[in-house]
Motif scaffolding. Sequence first.
Motif, PDB file in Angstrom:
ATOM      1  N   GLU A   1      -1.953  -5.494  -4.324  1.00  8.63           N
ATOM      2  CA  GLU A   1      -1.764  -4.050  -4.228  1.00  8.63           C
ATOM      3  C   GLU A   1      -3.065  -3.394  -3.793  1.00  8.63           C
ATOM      4  OE1 GLU A   1      -0.677  -3.514  -8.243  1.00  8.63           O
ATOM      5  OE2 GLU A   1       1.371  -4.195  -7.946  1.00  8.63           O
ATOM      6  N   ILE A   2      -2.985  -2.543  -2.790  1.00  6.47           N
ATOM      7  CA  ILE A   2      -4.138  -1.779  -2.309  1.00  6.47           C
ATOM      8  C   ILE A   2      -3.991  -0.380  -2.895  1.00  6.47           C
ATOM      9  CG2 ILE A   2      -5.367  -0.940  -0.294  1.00  6.47           C
ATOM     10  CD1 ILE A   2      -3.996  -3.210   1.294  1.00  6.47           C
ATOM     11  N   TYR A   3      -4.974   0.036  -3.684  1.00  5.26           N
ATOM     12  CA  TYR A   3      -4.880   1.312  -4.400  1.00  5.26           C
ATOM     13  C   TYR A   3      -5.542   2.429  -3.614  1.00  5.26           C
ATOM     14  CZ  TYR A   3      -3.918  -1.963  -8.158  1.00  5.26           C
ATOM     15  OH  TYR A   3      -3.400  -2.975  -8.908  1.00  5.26           O
TER      16      TYR A   3
ATOM     17  N   GLU B   1      -3.239 -22.389   1.507  1.00  8.36           N
ATOM     18  CA  GLU B   1      -3.703 -22.552   0.129  1.00  8.36           C
ATOM     19  C   GLU B   1      -5.190 -22.225   0.054  1.00  8.36           C
ATOM     20  OE1 GLU B   1      -2.000 -23.293  -2.695  1.00  8.36           O
ATOM     21  OE2 GLU B   1      -0.184 -23.179  -1.503  1.00  8.36           O
ATOM     22  N   GLY B   2      -5.598 -21.619  -1.047  1.00  8.94           N
ATOM     23  CA  GLY B   2      -6.999 -21.263  -1.231  1.00  8.94           C
ATOM     24  C   GLY B   2      -7.366 -19.918  -0.626  1.00  8.94           C
ATOM     25  N   ALA B   3      -6.376 -19.133  -0.185  1.00  6.76           N
ATOM     26  CA  ALA B   3      -6.641 -17.812   0.385  1.00  6.76           C
ATOM     27  C   ALA B   3      -7.049 -16.843  -0.715  1.00  6.76           C
ATOM     28  CB  ALA B   3      -5.410 -17.295   1.110  1.00  6.76           C
ATOM     29  N   THR B   4      -7.882 -15.879  -0.363  1.00  9.78           N
ATOM     30  CA  THR B   4      -8.356 -14.877  -1.322  1.00  9.78           C
ATOM     31  C   THR B   4      -7.666 -13.547  -1.066  1.00  9.78           C
ATOM     32  OG1 THR B   4     -10.164 -14.201   0.116  1.00  9.78           O
ATOM     33  CG2 THR B   4     -10.622 -15.983  -1.456  1.00  9.78           C
ATOM     34  N   VAL B   5      -7.914 -12.595  -1.954  1.00 11.64           N
ATOM     35  CA  VAL B   5      -7.364 -11.245  -1.795  1.00 11.64           C
ATOM     36  C   VAL B   5      -7.869 -10.641  -0.491  1.00 11.64           C
ATOM     37  CG1 VAL B   5      -7.423  -8.917  -2.760  1.00 11.64           C
ATOM     38  CG2 VAL B   5      -7.037 -10.860  -4.260  1.00 11.64           C
ATOM     39  N   ARG B   6      -9.135 -10.858  -0.189  1.00 10.71           N
ATOM     40  CA  ARG B   6      -9.709 -10.336   1.053  1.00 10.71           C
ATOM     41  C   ARG B   6      -8.965 -10.887   2.269  1.00 10.71           C
ATOM     42  NH1 ARG B   6     -13.532 -11.407   4.972  1.00 10.71           N
ATOM     43  NH2 ARG B   6     -14.880  -9.647   5.512  1.00 10.71           N
TER      44      ARG B   6
ATOM     45  N   ASP C   1      -9.821  -0.057  -3.681  1.00  6.67           N
ATOM     46  CA  ASP C   1      -9.741  -0.985  -4.811  1.00  6.67           C
ATOM     47  C   ASP C   1      -8.476  -1.797  -4.620  1.00  6.67           C
ATOM     48  OD1 ASP C   1     -12.024  -0.016  -6.040  1.00  6.67           O
ATOM     49  OD2 ASP C   1     -10.923   1.516  -7.136  1.00  6.67           O
ATOM     50  N   VAL C   2      -8.497  -3.048  -5.043  1.00  4.20           N
ATOM     51  CA  VAL C   2      -7.329  -3.908  -4.904  1.00  4.20           C
ATOM     52  C   VAL C   2      -7.016  -4.559  -6.239  1.00  4.20           C
ATOM     53  CG1 VAL C   2      -7.628  -4.395  -2.459  1.00  4.20           C
ATOM     54  CG2 VAL C   2      -8.776  -5.816  -4.119  1.00  4.20           C
ATOM     55  N   GLY C   3      -5.796  -5.023  -6.352  1.00  6.03           N
ATOM     56  CA  GLY C   3      -5.373  -5.707  -7.562  1.00  6.03           C
ATOM     57  C   GLY C   3      -4.253  -6.666  -7.258  1.00  6.03           C
ATOM     58  N   VAL C   4      -3.995  -7.530  -8.223  1.00  2.16           N
ATOM     59  CA  VAL C   4      -2.891  -8.476  -8.128  1.00  2.16           C
ATOM     60  C   VAL C   4      -1.973  -8.206  -9.307  1.00  2.16           C
ATOM     61  CG1 VAL C   4      -2.242 -10.905  -8.134  1.00  2.16           C
ATOM     62  CG2 VAL C   4      -4.304 -10.192  -6.945  1.00  2.16           C
ATOM     63  N   TRP C   5      -0.738  -7.867  -9.012  1.00  5.57           N
ATOM     64  CA  TRP C   5       0.264  -7.547 -10.029  1.00  5.57           C
ATOM     65  C   TRP C   5      -0.241  -6.481 -11.001  1.00  5.57           C
ATOM     66  CZ3 TRP C   5       5.050  -8.621  -9.129  1.00  5.57           C
ATOM     67  CH2 TRP C   5       5.388  -9.754  -8.408  1.00  5.57           C
ATOM     68  N   GLY C   6      -0.881  -5.414 -10.479  1.00  4.62           N
ATOM     69  CA  GLY C   6      -1.282  -4.283 -11.311  1.00  4.62           C
ATOM     70  C   GLY C   6      -2.588  -4.455 -12.051  1.00  4.62           C
ATOM     71  N   ARG C   7      -3.296  -5.546 -11.854  1.00  4.70           N
ATOM     72  CA  ARG C   7      -4.587  -5.769 -12.504  1.00  4.70           C
ATOM     73  C   ARG C   7      -5.675  -5.785 -11.444  1.00  4.70           C
ATOM     74  NH1 ARG C   7      -4.659  -9.446 -17.596  1.00  4.70           N
ATOM     75  NH2 ARG C   7      -3.800  -7.770 -18.843  1.00  4.70           N
ATOM     76  N   CYS C   8      -6.681  -4.927 -11.612  1.00 10.08           N
ATOM     77  CA  CYS C   8      -7.774  -4.870 -10.649  1.00 10.08           C
ATOM     78  C   CYS C   8      -8.492  -6.209 -10.575  1.00 10.08           C
ATOM     79  CB  CYS C   8      -8.758  -3.777 -11.031  1.00 10.08           C
ATOM     80  SG  CYS C   8      -8.146  -2.133 -10.685  1.00 10.08           S
TER      81      CYS C   8
ATOM     82  N   TYR D   1       0.857  -1.176   0.000  1.00 11.89           N
ATOM     83  CA  TYR D   1       0.000   0.000   0.000  1.00 11.89           C
ATOM     84  C   TYR D   1       0.894   1.226   0.000  1.00 11.89           C
ATOM     85  CZ  TYR D   1      -3.308   3.557   1.492  1.00 11.89           C
ATOM     86  OH  TYR D   1      -4.068   4.696   1.555  1.00 11.89           O
ATOM     87  N   SER D   2       0.532   2.222  -0.796  1.00 13.81           N
ATOM     88  CA  SER D   2       1.304   3.447  -0.870  1.00 13.81           C
ATOM     89  C   SER D   2       0.440   4.608  -0.378  1.00 13.81           C
ATOM     90  CB  SER D   2       1.754   3.703  -2.316  1.00 13.81           C
ATOM     91  OG  SER D   2       2.429   4.928  -2.397  1.00 13.81           O
TER      92      SER D   2
END
Length: 107
Positions: free
Chosen positions: A68-70, A23-28, A47-54, A7-8
């Motif tokens: 990434e937390i935007y 294993e099986g963990a989510t972004v949340r 908004d969140v993303g994984v490797w720059g993709r929402c 997070y920035s």
Amino acid sequence: MHVSVLYSPAPREVLEWNLDLPEGATVRDAVLASGWRDAVPATAVPDVGVWGRCCGPQHLLRDGDRVEIYRELVADPKVARRERFRKQGARAAGLFATRRPGSKPGY
């Protein structure tokens, strides 16, 4: 499974949490496990993303993912670019701002 949560809160400032999740963990799950709410208390739901993709909070993570937390935008990028262009003028901006001496217009 090893995951990084970033997070920035301001330009050139990055907070990073390295987590080991099942294993099986989510972004949340990753965002809640990072404890970013304690570091940055007064923010809305981000908004969140994984490797720059929402992505959504139910997105399944893989080993080595970077979550990434935007933060919210301060200004619309299109409007900001238009304002910068207006301030510096048409001749000082763009691809053809610097011309070689004696060249044709536009080169």
